[in-house]
Design a protein around this motif. Structure first.
Motif: not given
Lengths: 745, 316, 354
Positions: A175, A179, C68-71, C73-75, C77-78, C80
C-alpha cells in the motif's frame, strides 16, 4: 488443516489467539496515549482489560450489559466534570479511549469486533497529534501492522500469528507506494475549520525566569528546535537564539512588561492585524484604546519599516543569513531566531518590537519557518519620519527598562549608583562591570549554592557561583541601577552541529540568558556577562565539566556527556538524529508551499490534470504490479547460469522461427535445429550457415555436460567459461544469419 | 564392455531382423535387471527374440509354454517323496533358470501367473515351506498375446508393474520381411548361436549400468513425469515411485548402451513409452513403433502426452 | 400499490440479471474462477472504513498534521490493496460438481462439491444463492444454509453445501454462491456458479396415522412379511450346492441320505407380490399420498422387505437394496406436480411477465 465445518450455531466467538492479540493491541494502543490521559481513565481501561482477560479465560465472567452501561455512564459523568480542565480535544480523546476500553467487554458480534478494530485505529492515530517524530511514527506503523494482523486473523482462522504478521506487513508495504505518491502529489489543503488545539504542559523557556530556572532547564537533553542554514552559518559564538525578552523585574522574577503582554493579547485577539504599531505598544499605560489603535492601523507607523531601514544603516550592508527553523512543539507562542529576524510567513508568525518572533498559534506540533537574519547592532532610532511616535515609543521603552525594585537588592543598587558616579561614559561603565566578573572569583556552575530570597546581592557579593541567568540577571540589575536601560533576553546559545544532517540541533541544555543594554546612537547592544566569566561556554556550548555535572544532576543515563565518551555511539546518535531530521523536514514539514515548489520542479506548470494523471498512473501501475506478483504461476526456481544462457540461445533461435517443442531435450533439439536449418537454408554458401549449427551444437554439448554429467569443480568452471565464449560466438553467428536470410529471401 | 554390447546387439539383430530399437529396449531391460514383457500378435517373433536374447547372453534358459491348465507347481517345482531315500526331494521347475521364457503368459490361470510373478519380485521361491534362492542373474521374459484374443487371462495391473518394460515388435517393413521370407533355416541359425559374453561379464555390465550418473535435473524430470501422470484425470493408474525407479534404471541402461556415463532426458524419453505405458493401463498395440525417441510425431497415446507436457530442461 | 410496483421492478431486474448471468457465466460442471466471474463490492464495514479514512484525512488537514495525512493515505491505499487481495483469494479456485443428488423436500440435504486450489485460500463460504430467497426463511434463520471454512489448504477439498429443497420434484437448485471477505473484511468477493446439477427431491416422508408394520395388511395395498426377503415362500427344486450359499438352504435330508450337497431352491409367488400403490394410500391429496408412500418406501427398506412401487404412470419393479430405494425415491420425486402447485407457478410467472 482446517476441516470444512458446518456452522450450526450462529453464536459469535473469537478464537482464543485473536482474543489475546486484541488485549495486547489495546494495551499498546492506549499505552501510546499514556501521557495524555488522566489517570482515572487509564485505571478504567486497565480494569476493563483485566476483566476481559478473565472473560477470555472463562466465559462465565462476562459482565452483564447493565454493568457496562453503568461504567460507561459513570465515565461520561466524570468526563463532563473534568471537561473544562481538559479542554475539548482532550475530552474527546478521553471519550474515545473510554469507549475503546469498554468495547472490549462487549464483543458479541462481528459488528462489535469491527467497531473495536476501528476504535483501535482511531486511538492509534490520535496519538500522532502529540508525537510525530520518526521513532514514534515507526513504532506506530508497527502497531498499525499488528492491528491489521488482528483484523486479518479474524478471516484466516488458525494460522500462525507470525505468518499473519508477515502477510499484514506485505499488505502495508504494497500500500505504501500509492500512499507516498498521494502524499507528494495530492494538494495540501488549508485547515477546513478551526479545531481545538492540543493542550499540554509547556516545555522549554517559560514566560518568567527566576534565578535557577535556566539551570534546571539545562538538565534536559530534549530537542528544542533544529536549524538548517541555506549557505554559510555564523560563527558559533554568534548563535544567540533570541526567544523572549524580559523587561520587568520584581526583585526575584523576570517577566515580560505589561506592554509586551499587551502586544501578545492583541496578536492573539485579532487574526487580521498583520502589522503591528507602536501605538499598540505604548497604549499599555492606560490599557485602553486597543480597538482604536487597530482602527488606525493603516496610518500607523510600521515597526517593520524600521527594521528594513536598519539594514543599510550608515551605508554598511550587513551579512544576511537564510535558514530554516524546525521547532519542536513547546505549547507556547515563542519562536527562535537569530538577531535580527525577518520572516515571510507573516500570517502565522509575527515579528515583535523586541525582535522576537511570535507564533499566532501555540506550538502544539512541529512547526517549520524560514527566517532571514541580519547580523548588526540593534538599532532603533534612525528614522525622522513620524518622529514623534517613534520617540514616544523609544522613551517609553527606555523608561520601562530602567525600572527596578531598588529595595530588593540594596547592595547592588548602591553599587550601581557608585558606578554611575565613577564612570560617566556608559561604555566604560559596562566594561568595568564585565571586568569585575572576570577578575573576581566567579564560578560558572549548574550547582550554585542556594540563595536566600533569590537575592542577587548574595550572589554578586558572596557566593559568586551560578549559571548564566545569575550573571545576566545581576548584570541587568546593575545596569538599571547605574541608569543604563537594560533588559534580560532568554533563549538558546550555540547548538550541536550534525555533520550528517548538515543542521544544528538546539537542545534545552543550550538554554541561555544574556542582557541587552541601550546605548544612545547605537541602540540595543547585546552584552553576555557569561562570556566574561566563562568564555568557553559561548564558543563551544556547554563545556565538559558542566556536561558532567548536567549528566549527574539529570540522572539521564544516555546523556550527551556519557554518549560523547564513545565515538561510535556518538556517531550513531548523530546518524539517527540526521534521519529524524530529514523525516521532520520532508514529511512533517511538507507544506503546500513545499509541495508546489517540488511539483513545479518536476512537471513544470502545475495543472490539476497532471496530478490526476500521475495519481492514476501510480494507481494503475501498482495494480499491475500486484497483479504480476499475485497471479497464479508455476513456481520457477532460480535458474542456474548455464540454463539462463541456454535459454537465451533458445530465444534467439525462436526469433528465427524454430521453437523448441516443450518436451524435447537439449540434445534432440540441437539435432532438430541442424535438420531444420539444412532444410531451410540449403544455400550454396553453406559454410557460413553451418557454423551456426556447429556453434549451437557446441553450446548444447556444454550445457548437457554441465547439466547432466558429473564434473569436478574445476571442469565445471572451465565448462562455464567455454559456454560463455561459445555463446558470444553463437550470438554473432545467428545475427549474421538474419542478414543472410533476408538477403536470400 | 561397449564392444560386448555392440556384439550382442549385432548378433541379435542378425536373427530378429529389422527391429533394432526393440532389440535395444530388450537388452536395456536385461542390463537394468528388469523383467521384460513382449506383447504382440502370434507369429511376430516374440519367442525368437526371447530365445536369441537368452542364448546370446550365455545364460541358462528354459522356455515354458503357459497354458490354461498349467499349475503353479509346474512352474516353480514340487517336492516329491522319494520312496528310496525316504525323504522329500525337490524337483525344480523351469523357474530355476537364469532366463525364464514364459510364453503366452496370459493364457495361464491367474494362480500360475501370480506364482511366477511373485518369484520375479522376490528372487526366491518357497516350496512346501522351504525357501529357495533363484539363480543370479535372474531374468524373466514373458510374451503375451493381445488381450482380445480368446482364452486369455489378462495380467492384473498390480502385476504388470513387475515388468520393467513392455515392448511390442510390430510388423516388419518390406525389406525386413523379404529377408525373413528368404531365410529358410532360422531354426538352425537359432540353435547354432553362441554366447557373446560370459555371465561374469554380464554382471559387470549390470554394475556399470548402475553406476551411470543421473544428475539432479534428471531426477527432477522423472519426478515431474510421474507427477503429471498423477495429475491428469484420465490416467487410471498413475505412475508409482516404483515406476519412476524402473524408468531411471532403464534410462541408465539406455545411456550405457549409447556409450555415455550420464543420463540425458533423451534416454528417459527413449524408454519412457516401453516402461510406462503398461503401468498407465494402456494397451500397447496401437503403438507399433513405440520407440521413444520419435515419440513426438503424431502419436497421442497417454504416455506420449505426458512426455510432451514436461520440459526436460526445467522440469519442476 | 407502491410496494407492488417495487416488487414487479425487482422481479424484472432479477430476471434480466439472471439472463445476463447465464450469458456471462454459463453452466458447467467444472468451473474456474477468474476476473470473468468474480464480483467485488465493499462491505458495510468497508464503507465505514472509508468514512474513517475521510475522517482521518480531515483530522490531519485541520491539524495540519502531515503524519496523520500520510497515515490516511496509507490506509486508503490499504483499502485498494485489500481489494486486489480479495480478488486473488478467489481467483484461480476450481470447483467441480455435477450429477444428481437426493434429498427430501423441506429437509436439509448436503450437496458435495470439490474445490481445487493451488494455494491457501481463506474465509470461503458456499451456499445456494436461491436458498435464502426460498420460502424456508425461518429454517435458514435457525441454521444458516452455508458451509464456511476459514482456511483451505493447497490441494483438493470436499465441501458439503447444505440445502433445503422447498418442495418435491426434480429441480435445479440454482446457482451456488461462493463468497469470501478476506483479507480485512473491507470487501466481499463473490461469484454465482451454475453447475447444472439436478436435485432429486422426494416428498418429505410422513407417517401414516395408525400405521404399524405389524398391523398393516392387504387392505393398504401392502403385502408385508417379517422374514428375510430372499424368497422363502415356495420350494421349487433342488440344485447342486455352490460354495457360499446359505447353509440354511442346504438340503440336509438329502445329504444324510448320501445324495451329496444339494440346495433347496424357492421361488416366489408371482401373483402376490408386495406393491406400494399410489391410489391405495389413504390420503385426500396427491402430495400427501406421495409423502406417505415415501415413508413406506423408507420403512420397508429399513425392515429389509422386498417391494415394488406403482405410481399412476410409472412403476418400479419389486426389489431390495439401496439402489432400489433410490429408484423409488427418484420416481416419487419425478411424479408430475399436482395442478394446484402448477397453478401457483403459472400465477407467479404471469406476475413476472406483466
Amino acid at each position: 488443516m482446517a476441516a470444512p465445518e458446518l456452522i450450526v450455531t450462529p453464536k459469535f466467538t473469537l478464537p482464543a489467539q485473536l482474543s489475546w492479540l486484541l488485549i495486547f493491541i489495546q494495551v499498546f494502543n492506549v499505552g501510546l496515549l499514556y501521557f495524555e490521559l488522566s489517570l482515572w481513565v487509564i485505571a478504567v481501561i486497565v480494569l476493563c482489560l483485566l476483566w476481559r482477560l478473565l472473560v477470555v479465560l472463562d466465559e462465565k465472567y462476562q459482565p452483564s450489559h447493565w454493568t457496562i452501561v453503568i461504567i460507561a455512564l459513570a465515565g461520561c459523568v466524570m468526563l463532563l466534570v473534568s471537561s473544562k480542565q481538559l479542554g475539548l480535544l482532550s475530552t474527546m480523546l478521553h471519550l474515545l479511549c473510554l469507549a475503546y476500553g469498554l468495547k472490549t467487554l462487549e464483543l458479541k458480534s462481528r459488528k462489535d469486533f469491527y467497531q473495536l478494530s476501528l476504535l483501535g485505529f482511531f486511538v492509534l492515530t490520535s496519538s500522532l497529534i502529540f508525537y510525530q517524530s520518526l521513532y514514534f511514527s515507526f513504532l506506530l506503523s508497527i502497531l498499525l501492522i499488528i492491528n491489521v494482523t488482528a483484523l486479518l486473523m479474524y478471516f484466516t482462522g488458525k494460522t500462525s500469528i507470525l505468518t499473519l504478521f508477515k502477510t499484514a506487513s506485505k499488505l502495508m508495504m504494497q500500500s505504501l507506494p500509492l500512499a507516498i505518491v498521494l502524499f507528494v502529489v495530492f494538494p495540501k489543503l488549508a485547515p477546513l475549520w478551526h479545531v481545538p488545539a492540543a493542550k499540554s504542559s509547556t516545555t522549554g523557556i517559560s514566560n518568567s525566569v527566576k534565578i535557577g530556572d535556566i539551570a534546571n532547564l539545562a538538565l534536559s537533553d530534549a530537542l528544542a528546535f533544529r536549524v538548517e542554514f541555506d549557505n554559510n552559518a555564523p560563527d558559533a559564538n554568534q548563535l544567540y537564539w533570541r526567544t523572549l525578552v524580559l523587561e520587568s523585574f520584581d526583585g526575584a522574577t523576570w517577566e515580560q512588561s505589561l506592554a509586551q503582554k499587551q502586544i501578545k493579547k492583541i496578536l492573539l485577539g485579532s487574526n487580521k492585524q498583520r502589522v503591528f504599531t507602536f501605538e499598540d505598544v505604548d497604549s499599555q499605560g492606560a490599557n485602553t484604546q486597543v480597538k482604536n489603535n487597530q482602527a488606525k492601523n493603516s496610518q500607523a507607523f510600521s515597526y517593520q519599516g524600521i527594521s528594513y531601514q536598519a539594514f543599510s544603516y550608515q551605508g554598511i550592508s550587513y551579512q544576511a543569513f537564510n535558514y530554516q527553523v524546525i521547532a519542536e512543539p513547546s505549547f507556547q507562542h515563542w519562536l527562535f531566531a537569530l538577531d535580527i529576524a525577518q520572516v515571510d510567513n507573516t500570517r502565522q508568525i509575527m515579528s515583535l518590537p523586541d525582535y522576537t518572533l511570535f507564533s499566532r498559534q501555540v506550538l502544539s506540533q512541529t512547526v517549520s519557518y524560514k527566517v532571514t537574519s541580519y547580523q548588526q547592532p540593534l538599532l532603533d532610532n534612525i528614522t525622522n519620519k513620524q518622529e514623534t511616535l517613534l520617540n514616544q515609543h523609544l522613551k517609553n521603552n527606555k523608561v520601562r527598562n530602567l525600572e527596578f525594585p531598588a529595595e530588593s537588592n540594596p547592595r547592588l543598587t548602591k553599587q550601581g549608583q557608585l558606578l554611575r558616579q565613577e564612570f560617566p561614559d556608559k561604555r566604560q561603565l559596562i566594561q568595568a562591570v564585565l571586568n569585575n566578573y572576570r577578575q573576581k572569583p566567579f564560578r560558572y556552575t549548574l550547582q550554585p549554592p542556594p540563595l536566600i530570597n533569590n537575592s542577587l546581592d548574595q550572589f554578586y557579593f558572596e557566593t559568586q557561583a551560578g549559571f548564566c541567568e545569575y550573571y545576566a540577571s545581576s548584570f541587568t540589575y546593575l545596569m538599571r541601577a547605574a541608569g543604563i536601560p537594560a533588559r534580560m533576553v532568554v533563549g538558546y546559545l550555540g547548538g550541536e552541529y550534525n555533520p550528517r544532517g548538515k543542521y544544528y540541533g538546539i537542545y534545552q541544555r543550550d538554554a541561555h540568558a544574556w542582557s541587552e543594554v541601550w546605548l544612545d546612537s547605537i541602540g540595543w547592544v547585546r552584552i553576555d556577562p557569561t562570556a566574561a566569566v566563562h568564555p568557553a561556554r559561548v564558543e563551544g556550548g556547554l563545556p565538559n565539566d558542566l556536561l558532567q555535572q548536567q549528566s549527574l544532576l539529570s540522572g539521564n543515563f544516555l546523556s550527551l556527556y556519557r554518549l560523547r565518551q564513545f565515538a561510535l555511539i556518538n556517531n550513531l546518535r548523530l546518524q539517527f538524529q540526521a534521519i529524524d531530521y530529514q523525516w521532520t523536514r520532508w514529511v512533517i514539514g511538507y507544506t503546500a508551499k513545499n509541495q508546489f515548489k517540488l511539483l513545479s520542479g518536476w512537471f513544470g506548470n502545475l495543472r490539476p490534470y497532471k496530478i490526476a494523471l500521475l495519481v492514476a498512473f501510480t494507481f494503475v501501475s501498482i495494480m499491475f504490479l500486484l497483479w504480476l506478483v499475485n497471479r497464479e504461476r508455476l513456481k520457477i526456481a532460480p535458474k542456474p547460469v548455464w540454463l539462463v544462457l541456454y535459454f537465451q540461445a533458445l530465444v534467439l533461435i525462436a526469433k528465427k522461427g524454430l521453437e523448441k517443442p516443450k518436451g524435447m531435450g537439449i540434445w534432440e533439439f540441437s539435432k532438430l535445429f541442424s535438420r531444420w536449418f539444412s532444410e531451410r537454408f540449403s544455400d550454396p554458401k553453406e559454410g557460413e550457415f553451418s557454423s551456426v549449427v556447429q556453434s549451437f551444437a557446441i553450446v548444447s554439448k556444454i550445457v548437457i555436460s554441465i547439466e547432466y554429467q558429473k564434473l569436478s569443480e574445476q571442469e565445471h568452471q572451465q565448462a562455464l567459461l567455454n559456454l560463455r565464449a561459445e555463446m558470444t560466438n553463437f550470438k554473432q553467428e545467428i545475427k549474421k544469419l538474419k542478414f543472410n536470410k533476408s538477403f536470400k529471401v | 564392455m561397449q564392444e560386448s554390447v555392440k556384439a550382442i546387439l549385432s548378433q541379435i539383430g542378425s536373427i530378429v531382423i529389422g527391429k533394432p530399437t526393440e532389440i535395444r529396449l530388450a537388452l536395456a531391460s536385461v542390463l537394468a535387471k528388469g523383467h521384460l514383457l513382449i506383447e504382440d500378435l502370434p507369429g511376430m517373433g516374440k519367442t525368437t527374440l526371447a530365445q536369441v536374447l537368452a542364448k546370446t547372453l550365455g545364460l541358462s534358459y528354459q522356455r515354458t509354454q503357459f497354458t490354461s491348465d498349467l499349475l503353479p507347481a509346474d512352474v516353480v517345482g514340487v517336492s516329491i517323496f522319494n520312496q528310496d531315500e525316504r525323504c522329500f526331494e525337490l524337483h525344480k521347475g523351469p523357474i530355476f533358470n537364469q532366463v525364464v521364457l514364459a510364453d503366452e503368459i496370459n493364457r495361464a490361470s491367474p494362480k500360475t501367473q501370480s506364482a511366477l510373478l511373485e518369484a520375479m519380485e522376490e528372487h526366491q521361491v518357497s516350496i512346501d515351506g522351504a525357501t529357495y534362492e533363484l539363480p543370479s542373474p535372474f531374468f524373466v521374459i514373458a510374451t503375451q498375446n493381445p488381450l482380445f484374443h480368446a482364452g486369455t487371462y489378462p495380467l492384473p495391473e498390480s502385476q504388470l508393474d513387475r515388468f520393467m518394460m513392455r515392448i511390442s515388435l510390430g510388423f516388419p517393413d518390406i525389406e525386413a520381411e523379404k529377408k525373413i521370407l528368404l531365410n529358410n533355416n532360422s531354426q538352425n541359425q537359432l540353435s547354432g548361436l553362441r554366447a557373446s559374453i560370459s555371465t561374469d561379464e554380464l554382471i559387470e555390465i549390470q554394475a556399470a549400468v548402475q553406476a551411470v550418473n543421473t544428475s539432479m535435473s534428471i531426477i527432477e524430470y522423472v519426478i515431474a513425469l510421474c507427477r503429471v501422470s498423477r495429475k491428469a484425470n484420465n490416467n487410471v493408474n498413475p505412475l508409482s515411485p516404483r515406476a519412476g525407479k524402473a524408468l531411471l534404471s532403464a534410462a541408465k541402461a539406455w545411456a550405457f548402451m549409447d556409450n555415455r556415463d550420464y543420463v540425458l532426458p533423451e534416454d528417459i524419453q527413449a524408454v519412457f513409452v516401453s516402461v510406462c505405458q503398461h503401468r498407465l493401463g494402456e494397451t500397447g498395440l496401437d503403438s507399433n513403433t513405440a520407440s521413444g525417441s520419435q515419440a513426438w510425431g503424431s502419436e497421442t497415446s497417454g504416455a506420449v502426452q505426458i512426455l510432451q507436457q514436461i520440459d526436460p530442461i526445467s522440469p519442476l | 400499490m407502491m410496494k407492488k410496483i417495487k416488487e414487479k421492478i425487482n422481479a424484472r431486474l432479477k430476471i434480466s440479471f439472471d439472463r445476463w448471468l447465464k450469458r456471462r457465466m454459463p453452466a458447467a460442471s467444472v468451473q474456474k474462477l477468474s476476473s470473468k466471474n468474480i464480483f467485488i463490492f465493499p462491505t458495510k464495514f468497508g464503507f465505514i472504513y472509508l468514512l474513517f479514512i475521510l475522517l482521518l484525512f480531515l483530522f490531519g488537514t485541520n491539524y495540519q498534521n502531515n503524519v496523520i495525512i500520510l497515515l490516511s493515505y496509507v490506509m486508503a491505499s490499504l483499502f485498494i490493496t485489500c481489494m486486489l487481495h480479495s480478488f486473488f483469494n478467489l481467483s484461480g479456485l476450481t470447483f467441480v460438481l455435477d450429477g444428481e443428488h437426493i434429498g427430501f423436500a423441506e429437509q436439509k440435504m448436503l450437496v458435495p462439491i470439490a474445490v481445487i486450489t493451488s494455494k491457501e485460500r481463506f474465509d470461503l463460504s458456499l451456499e445456494f444463492s436461491e436458498a435464502l430467497l426460498s420460502s424456508k426463511r425461518q429454517l435458514t434463520k435457525s441454521q444458516p444454509l452455508r458451509v464456511h471454512v476459514d482456511k483451505a489448504v493447497k490441494g483438493e477439498l470436499k465441501f458439503n453445501i447444505p440445502f433445503v429443497p422447498a418442495k418435491r420434484g426434480i429441480t435445479n437448485p440454482g446457482r451456488i454462491k461462493i463468497s469470501s471477505e478476506y483479507s480485512l473484511g473491507f470487501f466481499t468477493t463473490w461469484t454465482r456458479l451454475d453447475f447444472n446439477i439436478k436435485l432429486v427431491n422426494p416428498p418429505k416422508p410422513i407417517v401414516i396415522r395408525g400405521y404399524s408394520p405389524e398391523l398393516s395388511g392387504d387392505d393398504d395395498g401392502v403385502k408385508q412379511s417379517k422374514n428375510t426377503s430372499n424368497g422363502t415362500e415356495d420350494f421349487s427344486e433342488l440344485k447342486n450346492y455352490i460354495a457360499g450359499e446359505p447353509l440354511t438352504h442346504v438340503a440336509w435330508k438329502q445329504m444324510a441320505k448320501g445324495q451329496g450337497w444339494l440346495t433347496k431352491k424357492y421361488h416366489k409367488e408371482q401373483g402376490n407380490q408386495c406393491w406400494l400403490t399410489l391410489k391405495d394410500i389413504p390420503a385426500n391429496n396427491i402430495e400427501m399420498k406421495l409423502a406417505h408412500l415415501c415413508f413406506l418406501v423408507l420403512d420397508y427398506h429399513k425392515q429389509g422387505l422386498e417391494f415394488g412401487l406403482k405410481l399412476s404412470s410409472t412403476s418400479v419393479p419389486p426389489s431390495t437394496g439401496p439402489e432400489h430405494v433410490k429408484n423409488c425415491l427418484v420416481a416419487l420425486a419425478a411424479y408430475p406436480q399436482t395442478n394446484r402447485l402448477a397453478d401457483d407457478e403459472q400465477n407467479a410467472l404471469n406476475k413476472v411477465s406483466l
